[in-house]
Design a protein around this motif. Structure first.
Motif, mmCIF file in Angstrom:
data_model
loop_
_atom_site.group_PDB
_atom_site.id
_atom_site.type_symbol
_atom_site.label_atom_id
_atom_site.label_comp_id
_atom_site.label_asym_id
_atom_site.label_seq_id
_atom_site.Cartn_x
_atom_site.Cartn_y
_atom_site.Cartn_z
ATOM 1 N N LEU A 23 -2.445 -17.340 41.785
ATOM 2 C CA LEU A 23 -3.569 -16.531 41.778
ATOM 3 C C LEU A 23 -4.460 -17.068 40.831
ATOM 4 N N ASP A 24 -4.056 -17.206 39.593
ATOM 5 C CA ASP A 24 -4.980 -17.808 38.338
ATOM 6 C C ASP A 24 -5.549 -19.100 38.828
ATOM 7 N N ASP A 25 -4.990 -20.002 39.424
ATOM 8 C CA ASP A 25 -5.305 -21.395 39.542
ATOM 9 C C ASP A 25 -6.396 -21.300 40.797
ATOM 10 N N THR A 26 -5.902 -20.731 41.836
ATOM 11 C CA THR A 26 -6.791 -20.477 42.848
ATOM 12 C C THR A 26 -7.949 -19.865 42.673
ATOM 13 N N LEU A 27 -7.823 -18.536 42.024
ATOM 14 C CA LEU A 27 -9.174 -17.703 42.002
ATOM 15 C C LEU A 27 -10.015 -18.515 40.711
ATOM 16 N N GLY A 28 -9.393 -19.169 39.758
ATOM 17 C CA GLY A 28 -10.237 -19.954 38.762
ATOM 18 C C GLY A 28 -10.794 -21.014 39.295
ATOM 19 N N THR A 29 -10.287 -21.621 40.360
ATOM 20 C CA THR A 29 -10.986 -23.028 40.875
ATOM 21 C C THR A 29 -12.014 -22.495 41.906
ATOM 22 N N TRP A 30 -12.066 -21.528 42.659
ATOM 23 C CA TRP A 30 -12.907 -21.229 43.649
ATOM 24 C C TRP A 30 -13.932 -20.089 43.270
ATOM 25 N N HIS A 31 -13.545 -19.335 42.389
ATOM 26 C CA HIS A 31 -14.353 -18.087 41.980
ATOM 27 C C HIS A 31 -14.642 -18.121 40.729
#
Length: 140
Positions: A23-31
């Motif tokens: 979640l950290d990686d994906t939310l950071g990358t996209w949002h």
């Protein structure tokens, strides 16, 4: 009980760490927000008027109030929240990023739970509510 309590608790901790990392990686990358930021925004969005005392945000994150305050500073600088008189209020920009991030987080969580046997998700929810009844703001 077939699983040893220590092994079960360590497994829960490992699963949490892995899910949090994704979640950290994906939310950071996209949002542009991390998992903890998402939890804060989500908690505020569920509060009446999008406003809570700062101290009320410590529980959902499982950290002291001082750590919450440090986490709020970047969210305030980016216009996602406003802090005043010991309270935190969700701003429209925070609501917008939360809406977009919720779709991403929801898809990640659905993928993580895909393939579970019938009833396993309900049993897991019951276990989590047993372990963290005060975490109802996250699990409800």
């Amino acid at each position: 009980m077939s699983a040893q309590p220590l092994d079960l608790c360590l497994g829960i901790s490992l699963a949490h760490a892995r899910l949090q990392r994704v979640l950290d990686d994906t939310l950071g990358t996209w949002h542009g927000i991390g998992h903890a930021d998402f939890i804060l925004l989500h908690t505020l969005a569920r509060a009446e008027g999008g406003r809570l005392p700062t101290a009320a945000l410590a529980g959902p994150l499982g950290v002291p109030v001082s750590a919450v305050v440090r986490r709020l500073i970047p969210l305030e600088k980016t216009g996602h929240i406003v802090r005043e008189a010991g309270h935190v209020t969700l701003r429209p920009a925070g609501s917008a990023v939360l809406g977009e991030a919720s779709a991403t987080a929801g898809a990640l969580c659905a993928s993580a739970l895909q393939g579970l046997p019938t009833g396993a998700a309900d049993a897991a929810a019951a276990l989590l509510n047993h372990l963290a009844p005060a975490g109802a703001a996250v699990l409800a």
